[in-house]
Design a protein around this motif. Structure first.
Motif: not given
Length: 415
Positions: A253, A315-316, A348, A407-408
């Motif tokens: 993230a 990842g995000h 993403n 969240q991630h």
């Protein structure tokens, strides 16, 4: 008899603060002055004028400032509008463990413009704001070539989302965002990557392996949740954060705050070879204003060869951009990166832009800074922004960062 109250008197720097006065005459006009001395001993001051309500009260969360360094109803207005007594300074926070920001709140029972020496205040209160909560462990990191400071909560038996925190083009080591994030339930490595200790003096030659080693160090720590770490960066740090998101499998993230989508001013190396060759800065295109301030319009030219391949990120990614940034065209860069991801079929990424927000995005609790000195420049740089929307954006961004990482990351606890 008048009473001056600050709620809370002690707290973290990102906590809202309200100032309240009772026992005044109905419709009485008063002045409240706020003074801060930072870690260098530099003084910052603000003041605003208020009219008591029908029961003789002034409360900054309900009472509008009629004038002064800000206007309107903003509980944090006196903090946001603090002005340096020495021009073009922003508050420095170096010691997060032992030295809080200490504010002095003075009440004057009439209008006091500060054009000459103020009279003796009718009432005075002090309040403190820490950048590191009790129960947070601070550890200097000097392992292999990694240089930084690790912060994490010591209470509880669980693990916490791990984050690498990167600051910008001034170099050195900034700890206050990392310590505040740790105070909100994260394990955060404030990572220096140039201009500190025995690290390179500039960012002209950065090694991807250095950041990979930092991610591995963080993931080995028993207080860090697995299997991925996050990265948060601002300005030059945001540029590096996107590189890490694109090339390091340990990164799950990434938050880019007012960054670019290209590598500038240096080259990123991997295994001794150039990974991304940066575009040189166009210093001849910088502007000096009539006030003697430096504007970096035209400083950054786009080059496909230096573009960061954000579509590689597994990842995000969260892009946060101030629309009134006068140092980078941050919204434009975020849009370019975001559209590049979409072009490659990636979903993403998320982008949020903030009207009126400038370049110098800090955690809540810092005053607005439109222009200030930056190490390596002989004259102050213009960051841009408008005070109220900029500071409101900082509060929103702070919440978005925490929500995004919660969240991630910390995926191991959700399995």
């Amino acid at each position: 008899m008048a009473t001056l109250v600050v709620v809370p008197e002690k707290g973290l720097a990102d906590e809202p603060m309200n100032i309240k006065v009772t026992g005044l005459q109905p419709s009485q006009k008063v002045t409240i002055r706020l003074t801060l001395k930072d870690d260098r001993g530099q003084l910052f001051q603000s003041r605003a004028f208020y009219e008591a309500n029908s029961v003789g009260e002034v409360s900054l969360d309900k009472t509008a400032a009629l004038g002064g360094t800000y206007q309107g109803t903003h509980p944090m207005g006196l903090v946001w509008s603090l002005k340096p007594l020495k021009p073009f300074q922003s508050p420095m926070k170096k010691d997060v463990e032992n030295c809080p920001f200490q504010y002095t709140v003075d009440l004057f029972d009439s209008l006091s413009l500060g054009l000459s020496a103020d009279p003796q205040p009718a009432l005075t209160k002090t309040c403190t704001r820490w950048h590191m909560a009790p129960g947070i462990q601070r550890t200097q990191i000097q392992e292999g070539r990694i240089r930084g400071t690790l912060f994490y909560p010591t209470e509880g038996k669980g693990s916490y989302p791990g984050i690498i925190d990167l600051y910008g083009g001034a170099g050195g080591l900034a700890e206050y965002r990392a310590s505040l994030l740790a105070s909100r339930g994260f394990a955060v490595l404030a990572l220096a990557y140039f201009g500190f200790s025995d690290l390179p003096r500039s960012f002209q030659k950065l090694q991807l392996e250095y950041f990979g080693e930092a991610a591995d160090l963080l993931l080995r720590h028993p207080k860090v949740s697995k299997p991925k770490v996050g990265v948060v960066g601002v300005s030059k740090g945001a540029e590096i954060a996107l590189v890490l998101a694109s090339f390091l499998p340990q990164v799950g993230a990434t938050v880019s705050i007012n960054g670019t989508c290209n590598v500038y001013g240096g080259t990123i190396y991997h295994e001794g070879k150039a990974l991304i060759k940066g575009t040189p800065y166009k210093q001849e295109k910088m502007l000096i204003t009539a006030e003697g301030l430096l504007k970096t319009a035209g400083f950054y030219e786009e080059s496909p060869a230096s573009s960061i391949p954000v579509e590689r990120a597994q990842g995000h990614l969260l892009f946060l951009a101030g629309e009134a940034d006068q140092y980078y065209n941050s919204k434009h860069f975020a849009e370019l990166a975001f559209s590049r991801m979409r072009k490659h079929g990636r979903n993403n990424g998320k982008m949020i832009s903030y009207p009126g927000a400038g370049h110098l995005i800090e955690p809540p609790g810092f005053p607005f800074c439109w222009a200030s000195h930056l190490r390596g420049h002989s004259i102050p740089l213009v960051w841009g922004g408008e005070m109220i929307p900029h500071c409101e954006a900082e509060e929103s961004i702070w919440k978005e960062i925490q929500l995004f990482f919660n969240q991630h990351l910390n995926l191991s606890s959700k399995l």
